[in-house]
Write a protein that holds these residues in place. Structure first.
Motif, PDB file in Angstrom:
ATOM      1  N   TYR A  55      -2.440  26.320  12.330  1.00 44.01           N
ATOM      2  CA  TYR A  55      -3.148  26.190  13.599  1.00 44.01           C
ATOM      3  C   TYR A  55      -4.529  26.839  13.543  1.00 44.01           C
ATOM      4  CZ  TYR A  55      -4.580  26.763  18.401  1.00 44.01           C
ATOM      5  OH  TYR A  55      -5.308  26.732  19.556  1.00 44.01           O
ATOM      6  N   ALA A  65      -3.352  20.662  18.743  1.00 45.02           N
ATOM      7  CA  ALA A  65      -2.890  21.456  17.604  1.00 45.02           C
ATOM      8  C   ALA A  65      -2.213  20.623  16.529  1.00 45.02           C
ATOM      9  CB  ALA A  65      -1.933  22.554  18.089  1.00 45.02           C
ATOM     10  N   SER A 145      -5.289  32.308  26.325  1.00 44.62           N
ATOM     11  CA  SER A 145      -5.978  31.783  25.154  1.00 44.62           C
ATOM     12  C   SER A 145      -7.210  32.645  24.931  1.00 44.62           C
ATOM     13  CB  SER A 145      -6.380  30.310  25.294  1.00 44.62           C
ATOM     14  OG  SER A 145      -5.381  29.497  24.721  1.00 44.62           O
ATOM     15  N   LYS A 190     -11.418  29.460  10.435  1.00 50.43           N
ATOM     16  CA  LYS A 190     -10.798  30.348  11.443  1.00 50.43           C
ATOM     17  C   LYS A 190     -11.747  31.338  12.100  1.00 50.43           C
ATOM     18  CE  LYS A 190      -6.871  33.353  12.498  1.00 50.43           C
ATOM     19  NZ  LYS A 190      -7.683  34.306  13.268  1.00 50.43           N
ATOM     20  N   ASN A 315      -5.471  34.656  17.749  1.00 49.26           N
ATOM     21  CA  ASN A 315      -4.347  33.823  17.317  1.00 49.26           C
ATOM     22  C   ASN A 315      -4.872  32.671  16.453  1.00 49.26           C
ATOM     23  OD1 ASN A 315      -1.516  32.807  17.541  1.00 49.26           O
ATOM     24  ND2 ASN A 315      -2.544  31.117  18.558  1.00 49.26           N
ATOM     25  N   PRO A 316      -4.191  32.331  15.327  1.00 50.02           N
ATOM     26  CA  PRO A 316      -3.020  33.015  14.775  1.00 50.02           C
ATOM     27  C   PRO A 316      -3.421  34.305  14.075  1.00 50.02           C
ATOM     28  CG  PRO A 316      -3.676  31.227  13.339  1.00 50.02           C
ATOM     29  CD  PRO A 316      -4.567  31.140  14.552  1.00 50.02           C
ATOM     30  N   SER A 327       1.499  32.164  14.455  1.00 50.32           N
ATOM     31  CA  SER A 327       0.977  31.845  15.785  1.00 50.32           C
ATOM     32  C   SER A 327       1.785  32.597  16.836  1.00 50.32           C
ATOM     33  CB  SER A 327       1.062  30.343  16.049  1.00 50.32           C
ATOM     34  OG  SER A 327       0.105  29.652  15.285  1.00 50.32           O
TER      35      SER A 327
END
Length: 514
Positions: A55, A65, A145, A190, A315-316, A327
């Motif tokens: 993810y 996702a 989130s 990421k 996250n993750p 996650s």
């Protein structure tokens, strides 16, 4: 030049309070953090080049996702993420909040569970050390989130695409980075997600309000004691035996504080044998119970915020010890939302009991002072309408203190189906701080005027210093004048900590974070 060495997982509220007060000019990361940071970044790099869906690394986000991302588009995914999440609106965050937010993000990423390169953290530190404050619209986060929109605007500045804050206005983008020779950050796998995911905005807002309220709370204790004196109230309800048998810690501590700052008052001594009142109104008598309960709430809130200050909330998460990328939901800011709501209520109560003391002092049937604290009532209105302002602000606080955390609107096509609303819960606190400060400023003016009517009797040394501090700025009101100017002078003494310093100079200090 004073430097704050950021120790991931070990930041203290005292350090951040000093940041808030502008005591640090430079920021650095504790030596020895690099290995953990690099190890997690290497795991993400491997995942980005592999075929297993991870993810936010090689998949879309939220409801998307399950959408795979081609290997060559992994870096562009992060850029697109940041740009698309820059949806903030409203006035910009205060520089003090933004600075705290950036420090919290540094501390979180540096723990080595977020999968970013050391370069990302260095970029944040470069902005801090150049005193470049990203222009971050204050509205647009629901506190789950993570604080996506405000953190995305911060990240856009790291990329050289976002504006900075200069004298309250948007200023140039890349030109600022060029001037300080800061290279725009080029995101890899990421990194955009790690930067915009997390609770750093809501936590910074809550901390900013907590720190701003510290001198206000200390001033409230002094001013409440002045009102007790002006009304020739009894200090018997502050007797330690009363509070010990209840056992509430905040109540016990504030009662000690009141006893100390009232000690040696000639006003109290003058009516010990001649006052026929059996009990004072609650707003005088129950100050330790009310202010102590508020103190307990602030200290609990500060404990939660201390944890969140040092938390990893994106996250993750990457666990290099077993090459795992997991996650979860640490970005959900419910802990911050709940304590921000508690702080809102406690702050409002400080203002509410102060408003009641104002009403008591201007009511001659209770205070035994001249009506509205003026010698020629009728020709002069005295502090009649100043109380109206205090009532208006106290009422406004009741609406502002309505809990934000009990609301939730699902977002991201119901993928994010319960959110905390922590960002608003914390953001509205500054308005409550301002309102309470003005209520206390009005009480300060009125209680000092009460002292004038009790002369030549004098209060304790501490309270006489508090009285003199005000009189240096605001003369006694012998006839009606424009009071808003006086309120402004008094509120500055409160908010800037000058009134609180008087108690501290006598060795009397109460900290909201213990």
């Amino acid at each position: 030049m004073k430097t704050l060495e950021i120790s991931p997982g070990l930041l203290t509220l005292d350090q951040l309070y000093n940041v808030f007060n502008g005591e640090y000019e430079r920021f650095a990361l504790q030596v020895g953090c690099g290995e953990a940071i690099k190890a997690s970044a290497e795991i993400v790099s491997k995942a980005a080049s592999g075929g297993v869906p991870v993810y936010g690394v090689n998949t879309g986000f939220g409801k998307l996702a399950s959408t795979p991302i081609e290997r060559e588009a992994v870096a562009q995914l992060q850029v697109n993420l940041v740009r698309s999440h820059c949806v903030g609106v409203g006035s910009p965050l205060a520089p003090s909040t933004t600075r705290l937010m950036m420090i919290l993000k540094v501390a979180s990423l540096a723990r080595g569970y977020s999968g970013v390169r050391p370069l990302v953290i260095d970029s944040l530190l470069s902005l801090l050390n150049a005193n470049l404050i990203p222009y971050i619209p204050s509205q647009g986060s629901v506190g789950a989130s993570g604080d996506l929109a405000p953190l995305a605007h911060m990240t856009l500045c790291l990329m050289g695409e976002g504006p900075f804050l200069s004298e309250g206005q948007k200023s140039a983008k890349l030109e600022h980075l060029n001037f300080y020779k800061i290279e725009p950050l080029r995101l890899v796998a990421k990194e955009g997600l790690a930067l915009i995911n997390g609770t750093q905005t809501s936590t910074a807002l809550a901390l900013d309000a907590l720190f701003a309220f510290q001198p206000v709370f200390e001033a409230a204790l002094l001013i409440g004691a002045m009102s007790l004196e002006a009304a020739r109230g009894s200090d018997a309800p502050f007797d330690d035996r009363i509070h010990q048998v209840r056992g509430q810690l905040g109540q016990i501590e504030t009662a000690i504080h009141y006893r100390e700052i009232l000690s040696g008052s000639a006003i109290r001594a003058s009516h010990l044998t001649e006052d026929d009142r059996v009990q004072d109104p609650y707003s005088l008598r129950c100050q330790p119970q009310v202010m102590g309960a508020c103190l307990d709430q602030f200290r609990y809130a500060s404990t939660v915020l201390q944890r969140e200050t040092n938390a990893v909330t994106d996250n993750p998460l990457v666990f290099s010890e077993d090459d795992a990328i997991l996650s979860g939901g640490n970005f959900h800011a419910e802990p911050v939302a709940l304590v921000a709501d508690a702080m809102a209520v406690a702050m409002s109560e400080v203002g509410a009991i102060a408003e009641r003391r104002i009403a008591m002092l201007i009511d001659s049937s209770i205070s035994r002072l001249p009506p509205f604290l003026t010698s020629s009532a009728g020709l002069n209105s005295g502090y009649m309408i100043a109380h109206v302002t205090a009532a208006a602000l106290a009422s406004e606080n009741k609406s502002l203190a309505h809990p934000a955390s009990v609301d939730s609107l699902p977002t991201s096509a119901n993928q994010e189906d319960h959110v905390s609303m922590a960002t608003f819960a914390a953001r509205r606190l500054q308005q409550i701080v301002t309102n309470v400060s003005h209520i206390l400023a009005i009480e300060y003016l009125i209680s000092a005027q009460g002292f004038d009517y009790l002369r030549p009797l004098r209060s304790s040394d501490v309270l006489e210093c508090a009285y003199s501090l005000l009189r240096e700025k605001v003369p006694s009101m012998n006839e009606d004048r424009v009071i808003s100017n006086d309120i402004q002078s008094a509120v500055e003494l409160i908010q800037r900590g000058q009134l609180a310093k008087i108690a501290q100079d006598y060795g009397h200090r109460i900290s909201l974070w213990g």
